[in-house]
Design a protein around this motif. Structure first.
Motif, PDB file in Angstrom:
ATOM      1  N   GLU A  85      -0.094   5.424   0.320  1.00  0.00           N
ATOM      2  CA  GLU A  85       1.004   5.022  -0.561  1.00  0.00           C
ATOM      3  C   GLU A  85       1.967   4.055   0.125  1.00  0.00           C
ATOM      4  O   GLU A  85       3.026   3.737  -0.409  1.00  0.00           O
ATOM      5  CB  GLU A  85       1.762   6.259  -1.053  1.00  0.00           C
ATOM      6  CG  GLU A  85       0.928   7.162  -1.952  1.00  0.00           C
ATOM      7  CD  GLU A  85       1.741   8.232  -2.639  1.00  0.00           C
ATOM      8  OE1 GLU A  85       2.994   8.170  -2.580  1.00  0.00           O
ATOM      9  OE2 GLU A  85       1.138   9.134  -3.253  1.00  0.00           O
ATOM     10  N   ARG A  87       3.875   0.894   1.137  1.00  0.00           N
ATOM     11  CA  ARG A  87       4.171  -0.349   0.435  1.00  0.00           C
ATOM     12  C   ARG A  87       3.808  -1.539   1.322  1.00  0.00           C
ATOM     13  O   ARG A  87       3.784  -1.439   2.547  1.00  0.00           O
ATOM     14  CB  ARG A  87       5.650  -0.402   0.055  1.00  0.00           C
ATOM     15  CG  ARG A  87       6.096   0.745  -0.853  1.00  0.00           C
ATOM     16  CD  ARG A  87       7.547   0.585  -1.262  1.00  0.00           C
ATOM     17  NE  ARG A  87       7.970   1.649  -2.153  1.00  0.00           N
ATOM     18  CZ  ARG A  87       8.678   2.710  -1.782  1.00  0.00           C
ATOM     19  NH1 ARG A  87       9.026   2.851  -0.498  1.00  0.00           N
ATOM     20  NH2 ARG A  87       9.029   3.632  -2.650  1.00  0.00           N
ATOM     21  N   GLU A  90       6.251  -2.335   3.923  1.00  0.00           N
ATOM     22  CA  GLU A  90       6.238  -1.339   4.988  1.00  0.00           C
ATOM     23  C   GLU A  90       5.086  -1.600   5.952  1.00  0.00           C
ATOM     24  O   GLU A  90       5.242  -1.488   7.175  1.00  0.00           O
ATOM     25  CB  GLU A  90       6.143   0.070   4.393  1.00  0.00           C
ATOM     26  CG  GLU A  90       7.389   0.491   3.636  1.00  0.00           C
ATOM     27  CD  GLU A  90       7.210   1.821   2.906  1.00  0.00           C
ATOM     28  OE1 GLU A  90       8.216   2.537   2.743  1.00  0.00           O
ATOM     29  OE2 GLU A  90       6.074   2.129   2.490  1.00  0.00           O
TER      30      GLU A  90
END
Length: 338
Positions: A85, A87, A90
């Motif tokens: 998950e 991003r 990130e």
């Protein structure tokens, strides 16, 4: 029953040493030198605090939360598992010079079978979701729009202690035949069928419950179609036991619906894993063999285009003797009188 405060159930469940040891063993087998997780189901599985805003890093020597995960990754690390998950910004911000691979390759197999306390926590989430749908039956549906009723259900979810509303569906009349329908401006009238489902997170764990209602009276032929969905659910439930491939549960559901003549209108898959996430292993259609401790959302459905549809959803645990439904409400077709 007293409702646990957010995070309380997770503190109770986490067997940190044993779980981390299992993760490190799986990392070594996969050739992964470190895991970098953001707040997510994988993050919560290892005890990360949902609202910390930090990353959780796991290596052979360290388990720590940090805003700068690169500083905890061992020098010379060759493969680093990152949260699925994560991003894009990130990922770019990690500044880790290593091959980045999905952390789920390490963690997904470990999350398949739940500990007894986890199943208890999921059961509490199911009870909360059922409570919301129980209260929904007492609301005034005549003349309201799908969107307005979805808003009321959202408020009921918040009142129930729901930490996150994952999905919420209200579909009326011909809209019940649309699997991904988003509640809109359609007014709910007598003679409409309704599919209502809530999926949320309570105490860190997810649960989804879906029920079918009719307003004042069912549409023509609807009860016969709904009885097929209910029969398919019962057949799928009976198939849940250790040693059975998850795909076999869906096939069993499909056989019942095929035998009724509605086969071409059946949803393609009838079960998926649920736990810290709303959609986890076993995945729909995969060949995972069920084992004790796995928890499934059993969700048979029929969708007849432009006419009507029906979907039931309940969470079921796989236990040594067979299926263990975590909910308690019946599948009787409920007629709303207002």
């Amino acid at each position: 029953m007293r409702r646990a405060a957010p995070g309380e159930i997770m503190d109770e469940i986490m067997d940190g040493a044993g779980r981390v040891a299992a993760v490190r063993e799986a990392m070594a087998a996969a050739g992964v030198d470190a895991l970098v997780l953001r707040p997510s189901p994988d993050y919560r599985f290892l005890g990360g605090l949902p609202d910390s805003g930090a990353f959780l890093v796991v290596t052979a020597d360290v388990v720590a939360e940090s805003a700068d995960p690169a500083g905890l990754v061992p020098e010379g690390a060759r493969r680093v598992g990152v949260d699925p998950e994560m991003r894009v910004r990130e990922l770019f911000g990690l500044a880790i010079e290593a091959e980045l691979v999905p952390a789920s390759a390490v963690l997904a197999p470990l999350r398949l079978c739940k500990e007894p306390r986890e199943i208890e926590a999921i059961g509490r989430a199911v009870a909360a979701a059922e409570g919301v749908l129980g209260r929904a039956r007492e609301l005034a549906w005549f003349g309201a729009t799908e969107r307005a009723m979805a808003h009321r259900l959202r408020l009921l979810l918040v009142e129930s202690g729901c930490e996150e509303v994952v999905a919420l569906r209200v579909a009326a009349g011909e809209h019940t035949a649309r699997p991904g329908h988003v509640p809109g401006k359609r007014v709910i009238n007598p003679g409409d069928a309704l599919t209502v489902s809530v999926c949320g997170r309570w105490g860190g764990y997810c649960a989804e419950v879906a029920r079918v209602f009719v307003v004042a009276e069912p549409p023509e032929d609807f009860e016969a179609m709904y009885s097929v969905v209910a029969a398919a659910y019962r057949a799928g439930l009976a198939a849940v036991r250790p040693g059975v491939p998850a795909a076999e549960v869906s096939r069993t559901v499909g056989e019942v619906i095929d035998g009724s003549g509605y086969g071409r209108f059946a949803a393609p898959h009838a079960c998926r894993g649920v736990g810290l996430g709303p959609d986890e292993g076993p995945r729909p259609g995969d060949d995972t063999v069920l084992a004790a401790g796995m928890t499934l959302c059993l969700e048979p459905a029929i969708y007849v285009p432009d006419l009507f549809g029906a979907r039931l959803a309940d969470v079921v645990a796989c236990a040594p003797p067979g299926p263990a439904p975590l909910g308690s409400t019946s599948h009787t077709l409920h007629v709303l009188d207002r």
